[in-house]
Motif scaffolding. Structure first.
Motif, PDB file in Angstrom:
ATOM      1  N   VAL A 267       0.866  -1.181   0.000  1.00  0.00           N
ATOM      2  CA  VAL A 267       0.000   0.000   0.000  1.00  0.00           C
ATOM      3  C   VAL A 267       0.899   1.226   0.000  1.00  0.00           C
ATOM      4  O   VAL A 267       1.780   1.356   0.858  1.00  0.00           O
ATOM      5  N   GLY A 268       0.718   2.115  -0.968  1.00  0.00           N
ATOM      6  CA  GLY A 268       1.533   3.319  -1.057  1.00  0.00           C
ATOM      7  C   GLY A 268       0.805   4.516  -0.477  1.00  0.00           C
ATOM      8  O   GLY A 268      -0.310   4.835  -0.911  1.00  0.00           O
ATOM      9  N   GLU A 269       1.416   5.186   0.500  1.00  0.00           N
ATOM     10  CA  GLU A 269       0.811   6.383   1.097  1.00  0.00           C
ATOM     11  C   GLU A 269       1.106   7.557   0.163  1.00  0.00           C
ATOM     12  O   GLU A 269       2.165   8.178   0.206  1.00  0.00           O
ATOM     13  N   ASP A 270       0.155   7.824  -0.734  1.00  0.00           N
ATOM     14  CA  ASP A 270       0.332   8.813  -1.802  1.00  0.00           C
ATOM     15  C   ASP A 270      -0.509  10.060  -1.534  1.00  0.00           C
ATOM     16  O   ASP A 270      -1.333  10.458  -2.358  1.00  0.00           O
ATOM     17  N   LEU A 271      -0.292  10.679  -0.385  1.00  0.00           N
ATOM     18  CA  LEU A 271      -1.060  11.847   0.025  1.00  0.00           C
ATOM     19  C   LEU A 271      -0.166  13.082  -0.050  1.00  0.00           C
ATOM     20  O   LEU A 271       0.984  13.043   0.363  1.00  0.00           O
ATOM     21  N   GLY A 272      -0.708  14.173  -0.544  1.00  0.00           N
ATOM     22  CA  GLY A 272       0.055  15.404  -0.656  1.00  0.00           C
ATOM     23  C   GLY A 272       0.316  15.751  -2.108  1.00  0.00           C
ATOM     24  O   GLY A 272      -0.543  15.560  -2.981  1.00  0.00           O
ATOM     25  N   THR A 273       1.510  16.274  -2.388  1.00  0.00           N
ATOM     26  CA  THR A 273       1.882  16.680  -3.744  1.00  0.00           C
ATOM     27  C   THR A 273       2.387  15.450  -4.492  1.00  0.00           C
ATOM     28  O   THR A 273       3.526  15.014  -4.307  1.00  0.00           O
ATOM     29  N   VAL A 274       1.534  14.888  -5.326  1.00  0.00           N
ATOM     30  CA  VAL A 274       1.835  13.632  -6.025  1.00  0.00           C
ATOM     31  C   VAL A 274       2.255  13.952  -7.454  1.00  0.00           C
ATOM     32  O   VAL A 274       1.524  14.629  -8.182  1.00  0.00           O
ATOM     33  N   PRO A 275       3.425  13.506  -7.892  1.00  0.00           N
ATOM     34  CA  PRO A 275       3.853  13.795  -9.266  1.00  0.00           C
ATOM     35  C   PRO A 275       2.953  13.107 -10.286  1.00  0.00           C
ATOM     36  O   PRO A 275       2.409  12.027 -10.040  1.00  0.00           O
ATOM     37  N   ALA A 276       2.804  13.753 -11.429  1.00  0.00           N
ATOM     38  CA  ALA A 276       1.954  13.216 -12.487  1.00  0.00           C
ATOM     39  C   ALA A 276       2.447  11.838 -12.904  1.00  0.00           C
ATOM     40  O   ALA A 276       3.640  11.624 -13.115  1.00  0.00           O
ATOM     41  N   GLY A 277       1.513  10.921 -13.022  1.00  0.00           N
ATOM     42  CA  GLY A 277       1.827   9.583 -13.495  1.00  0.00           C
ATOM     43  C   GLY A 277       2.204   8.590 -12.416  1.00  0.00           C
ATOM     44  O   GLY A 277       2.241   7.386 -12.682  1.00  0.00           O
ATOM     45  N   LEU A 278       2.469   9.067 -11.190  1.00  0.00           N
ATOM     46  CA  LEU A 278       2.902   8.122 -10.155  1.00  0.00           C
ATOM     47  C   LEU A 278       1.785   7.171  -9.776  1.00  0.00           C
ATOM     48  O   LEU A 278       2.005   5.959  -9.632  1.00  0.00           O
ATOM     49  N   ARG A 279       0.585   7.697  -9.571  1.00  0.00           N
ATOM     50  CA  ARG A 279      -0.515   6.811  -9.176  1.00  0.00           C
ATOM     51  C   ARG A 279      -0.787   5.762 -10.244  1.00  0.00           C
ATOM     52  O   ARG A 279      -1.114   4.608  -9.922  1.00  0.00           O
ATOM     53  N   GLU A 280      -0.648   6.135 -11.497  1.00  0.00           N
ATOM     54  CA  GLU A 280      -0.837   5.157 -12.565  1.00  0.00           C
ATOM     55  C   GLU A 280       0.255   4.083 -12.515  1.00  0.00           C
ATOM     56  O   GLU A 280      -0.019   2.892 -12.734  1.00  0.00           O
ATOM     57  N   SER A 281       1.485   4.483 -12.208  1.00  0.00           N
ATOM     58  CA  SER A 281       2.574   3.504 -12.094  1.00  0.00           C
ATOM     59  C   SER A 281       2.358   2.567 -10.910  1.00  0.00           C
ATOM     60  O   SER A 281       2.629   1.368 -11.000  1.00  0.00           O
ATOM     61  N   LEU A 282       1.873   3.118  -9.791  1.00  0.00           N
ATOM     62  CA  LEU A 282       1.578   2.275  -8.637  1.00  0.00           C
ATOM     63  C   LEU A 282       0.513   1.244  -8.983  1.00  0.00           C
ATOM     64  O   LEU A 282       0.637   0.061  -8.642  1.00  0.00           O
ATOM     65  N   ALA A 283      -0.546   1.703  -9.639  1.00  0.00           N
ATOM     66  CA  ALA A 283      -1.631   0.788 -10.000  1.00  0.00           C
ATOM     67  C   ALA A 283      -1.140  -0.290 -10.959  1.00  0.00           C
ATOM     68  O   ALA A 283      -1.496  -1.472 -10.823  1.00  0.00           O
ATOM     69  N   ALA A 284      -0.308   0.099 -11.937  1.00  0.00           N
ATOM     70  CA  ALA A 284       0.212  -0.884 -12.889  1.00  0.00           C
ATOM     71  C   ALA A 284       1.095  -1.917 -12.199  1.00  0.00           C
ATOM     72  O   ALA A 284       1.186  -3.065 -12.645  1.00  0.00           O
ATOM     73  N   THR A 285       1.742  -1.519 -11.088  1.00  0.00           N
ATOM     74  CA  THR A 285       2.589  -2.440 -10.335  1.00  0.00           C
ATOM     75  C   THR A 285       1.784  -3.267  -9.339  1.00  0.00           C
ATOM     76  O   THR A 285       2.305  -4.220  -8.758  1.00  0.00           O
ATOM     77  N   GLY A 286       0.504  -2.932  -9.134  1.00  0.00           N
ATOM     78  CA  GLY A 286      -0.316  -3.664  -8.176  1.00  0.00           C
ATOM     79  C   GLY A 286      -0.188  -3.144  -6.763  1.00  0.00           C
ATOM     80  O   GLY A 286      -0.453  -3.880  -5.811  1.00  0.00           O
ATOM     81  N   ILE A 287       0.213  -1.879  -6.599  1.00  0.00           N
ATOM     82  CA  ILE A 287       0.341  -1.261  -5.285  1.00  0.00           C
ATOM     83  C   ILE A 287      -0.893  -0.415  -5.014  1.00  0.00           C
ATOM     84  O   ILE A 287      -1.262   0.432  -5.831  1.00  0.00           O
ATOM     85  N   LEU A 288      -1.530  -0.646  -3.869  1.00  0.00           N
ATOM     86  CA  LEU A 288      -2.747   0.081  -3.537  1.00  0.00           C
ATOM     87  C   LEU A 288      -2.442   1.539  -3.217  1.00  0.00           C
ATOM     88  O   LEU A 288      -1.430   1.856  -2.586  1.00  0.00           O
TER      89      LEU A 288
END
Length: 697
Positions: free
Chosen positions: A508-529
């Motif tokens: 599970v990735g704590e992706d709160l705050g200033t998130v760079p563009a594309g990071l959430r998509e990379s996390l999802a593609a890797t299977g990280i919540l």
């Protein structure tokens, strides 16, 4: 600084991995001050005192990639045509390249290829007749995931590197297969207590909670980082500011489980504080270590088991234990104030220190063995453990002392200004040096991740944005004027996927705050919540997003330890004594009730104007039902909300944070199962999770 100097600094900064600016949470681009870039370049070791020095640094950075025959580590993601870059002189194209892969399991793959048949990725600029080429060396398509060695030879040149083949994605447990949705209970271990524990939650308390959670239907129990803190009774109790992330906090050892008779002497000198008084770390440290030292001296333990643990821990464990022994000897001085001959594990005085402090080193190794055994027992009692990996380590701690070259000393990292913290955040943590990270083939990163996946069914990656970039604050600058430093995201994600699969550990990735563009998509593609908090999931007009908008690969929760509980939020306990702030909170309460009402969940009779929530249990149940109806794979219900507690675990604002990390729950573990509020909310969660997910926006 004139325009030419700014341009030179900017060019060097770009090559060194410093971003020119960032987009804040409102989408506005914030350029970095050239002075801040220059200060950070100095931290990285570059001379920026004169144009000629800057030019030399630029030339060296541009030439460096062409001096590597092979990279120090090659992390290869699944691809129909996997390849590794090899740098060769252009004049060598007429020859052959022999390659061999020594597999992790002892097997081999090898072959020979004409260099002229390899695809050219790039040509060294300005190389003339002596130019180098970067070629793509194809790898076997069926290479198994793992840590292998790649060797190449052409002409009279040979090179080798660590070759990491990663799996397609991180581990996802069978209980999340298809559209299944699970839930977890979140509870920092230090806040737990029982009739047996010694003033702080221990591993036996954790085992009791995992057993209770399983009976209630929860799949996981989420806890704070269990990392070792700085030695000594006055250490900062913040688990996100650890001495070392690879080792455990011995204050969580259950002394009574080791020596049942020891419990009789535990409260001598005064009873343990009541729950309302919070955790007294100095008292806990003094009493526990006194008892543990006595048990250690008695020597009645499994010597063979301890020896095996010590052998498996290797040099890293020995260095950690040595650091603790040295810290005791030189307390309260930080390690930079110790004799220079002890500044790091390779310093000239270390061998003598090991001989002189052998007994204390043995004691600290023994503590880690006991802690690891008790943690394993807790993990086996019921629901799986959802552990937490802090993003960094204390500059005065064992992790930085053991690898001083791996960190950028003098700089700190944190977060840029946003609505949550208008002046930015300075966490006081030294940034890892991305160059050393890669040069060491990510050995420290791999070991840290692996240790924190031990006995864990899931692992939270604190500030997961650090896989791509960290907001670094140079010496002499405030958190308003930091700059982002880049890290090798693709490599680190691949390593996480490999270790996740091997340890069968959900990420599970704590992706709160200033998130760079594309990071959430990379996390999802890797299977990280991803992490989705109800408090932050709002439209630009302030309306709360409906649960159907939450993504599938996500953990949903009301808040985190840095935010108020639902009751505390409703009552405005996190706010200053400001009428405007309280008026805004009343509007937010009305918006939350509107969101609940829109989904048919709002209890009748709740007044958003009331300073204290009416129908408190009904409100808590409604909010958890709202979250539980999201398609998010995992729901985290914090124990503070299940008990309707108002207290906040951590106040990031230091002005009100004197009690941070000291909270104790109002009930002992023995009384949790019978608490009517907890039982009502758990029943609401279980029913909503068992039903269909909300698909409406």
């Amino acid at each position: 600084m004139d325009e030419d100097e700014r341009a030179r600094i900017g060019r060097l900064a770009a090559l060194a991995g410093i971003e020119p600016g960032y987009r804040d949470t409102a989408g506005q681009f914030r350029p970095v001050l050239p002075e801040a870039q220059a200060a950070l370049l100095r931290v990285l070791g570059y001379d920026v005192s004169a144009p000629s020095a800057i030019g030399d640094a630029v030339a060296a950075l541009e030439a460096a990639p062409w001096r590597e025959r092979l990279p120090p580590v090659a992390v290869v993601r699944p691809d129909p045509a996997p390849a590794v870059a090899v740098v060769v002189p252009e004049r060598a194209l007429a020859g052959l390249l022999a390659w061999r892969i020594r597999l992790e399991d002892g097997g081999e793959r090898q072959g020979t290829v004409a260099l002229e048949r390899l695809s050219v990725c790039a040509r060294e600029p300005g190389g003339g007749g002596k130019a180098r080429l970067r070629l793509a060396l194809p790898l076997p398509a069926d290479l198994p995931p793992g840590y292998h060695r790649l060797e190449v030879a052409f002409g009279d040149t040979a090179a080798e590197t660590l070759l990491v083949q990663t799996p397609p994605h991180a581990f996802l447990p069978t209980w999340l297969a298809g559209e299944a949705r699970a839930w977890a209970i979140g509870a920092p271990l230090f806040s737990l207590w029982s009739e047996r524990s010694w003033g702080i939650g221990d591993f036996s308390d954790l085992g009791r909670l995992t057993g209770l959670a399983a009976k209630l239907g929860a799949h996981l129990v989420g806890i704070n980082p269990l990392h070792a803190l700085l030695p000594g009774p006055a250490a900062d109790p913040n688990p996100y500011l650890p001495s070392s992330r690879r080792f455990l906090n011995p204050l969580h050892i259950d002394v009574t489980a080791l020596a049942p008779d020891a419990s009789a002497g535990a409260p001598s000198g005064g009873a343990w504080p009541e729950a309302a008084c919070g955790v007294d770390y100095k008292l806990v440290h003094r009493r526990k270590h006194a008892a543990l030292a006595g048990i250690f001296r008695a020597g009645q333990w499994d010597a063979a088991g301890l020896a095996a643990f010590r052998a498996a821990g290797g040099e890293a464990l020995e260095r950690f234990a040595l650091f603790n022994a040295l810290a005791e000897q030189f307390a309260p001085c930080p390690w930079r104030d110790w004799p220079v001959a002890l500044h790091g594990p390779e310093a000239s005085g270390i061998m003598a220190a090991r001989r002189e402090l052998a007994h204390r080193i043995d004691y600290h190794v023994w503590l880690q063995w006991i802690a690891a055994r008790q943690l394993a027992g807790a993990a086996a009692r019921g629901a799986g453990l959802y552990r937490d990996l802090a993003v960094g380590a204390h500059p005065d701690g064992a992790e930085v002392w053991a690898d001083p070259a791996g960190f950028l000393h003098g700089a700190r990292f944190g977060a840029p200004p946003d609505a949550f913290a208008p002046d930015g955040q300075d966490w006081g943590l030294p940034p890892p040096d991305p160059r050393e990270l890669r040069a060491a083939s990510y050995a420290g990163f791999i070991a840290t991740v692996r240790e924190n996946m031990r006995h864990a069914a899931a692992l939270r990656l604190d500030h997961v944005m650090g896989l791509e970039r960290l907001y670094v604050i140079p010496p002499g600058f405030s958190a308003r004027d930091g700059a982002y430093l880049r890290y090798p995201r693709a490599d680190l994600l691949g390593l996480l996927a490999l270790e996740s699969q091997r340890q069968r550990c959900l990420l599970v990735g704590e992706d709160l705050g200033t998130v760079p563009a594309g990071l959430r998509e990379s996390l999802a593609a890797t299977g990280i919540l991803s992490c989705r908090l109800l408090l932050f999931e709002r439209w630009s007009n302030g309306l709360f997003r409906r649960p159907g908008t939450y993504p599938r690969l996500a953990l949903a929760a009301f808040a985190t330890h840095d935010l108020p509980t639902l009751r505390g939020w409703w009552e405005g306990r996190d706010l200053p004594a400001d009428p405007a702030a309280m008026a805004e909170r009343r509007r937010d309460r009305a918006l939350l009730l509107a969101a609940l009402r829109d989904r048919g969940l709002a209890p009748e009779g709740i007044d958003p104007e009331a300073p204290e929530p009416t129908l408190l249990t009904a409100l808590l149940c409604a909010v958890q039902r709202f979250l539980a109806r999201a398609p998010a794979a995992l729901l985290l219900a914090n124990l503070g909300d299940l008990l309707a507690e108002p207290a906040q675990i951590n106040h990031p604002d230091a002005a009100v944070g004197a009690g941070n990390w000291r909270h104790r729950y109002r009930l002992p573990i023995e009384a949790l199962a019978a608490d009517p509020t907890l039982r009502a909310i758990v029943a609401a969660i279980a029913a909503a999770r068992a039903g269909p997910a909300d698909t409406e926006a």
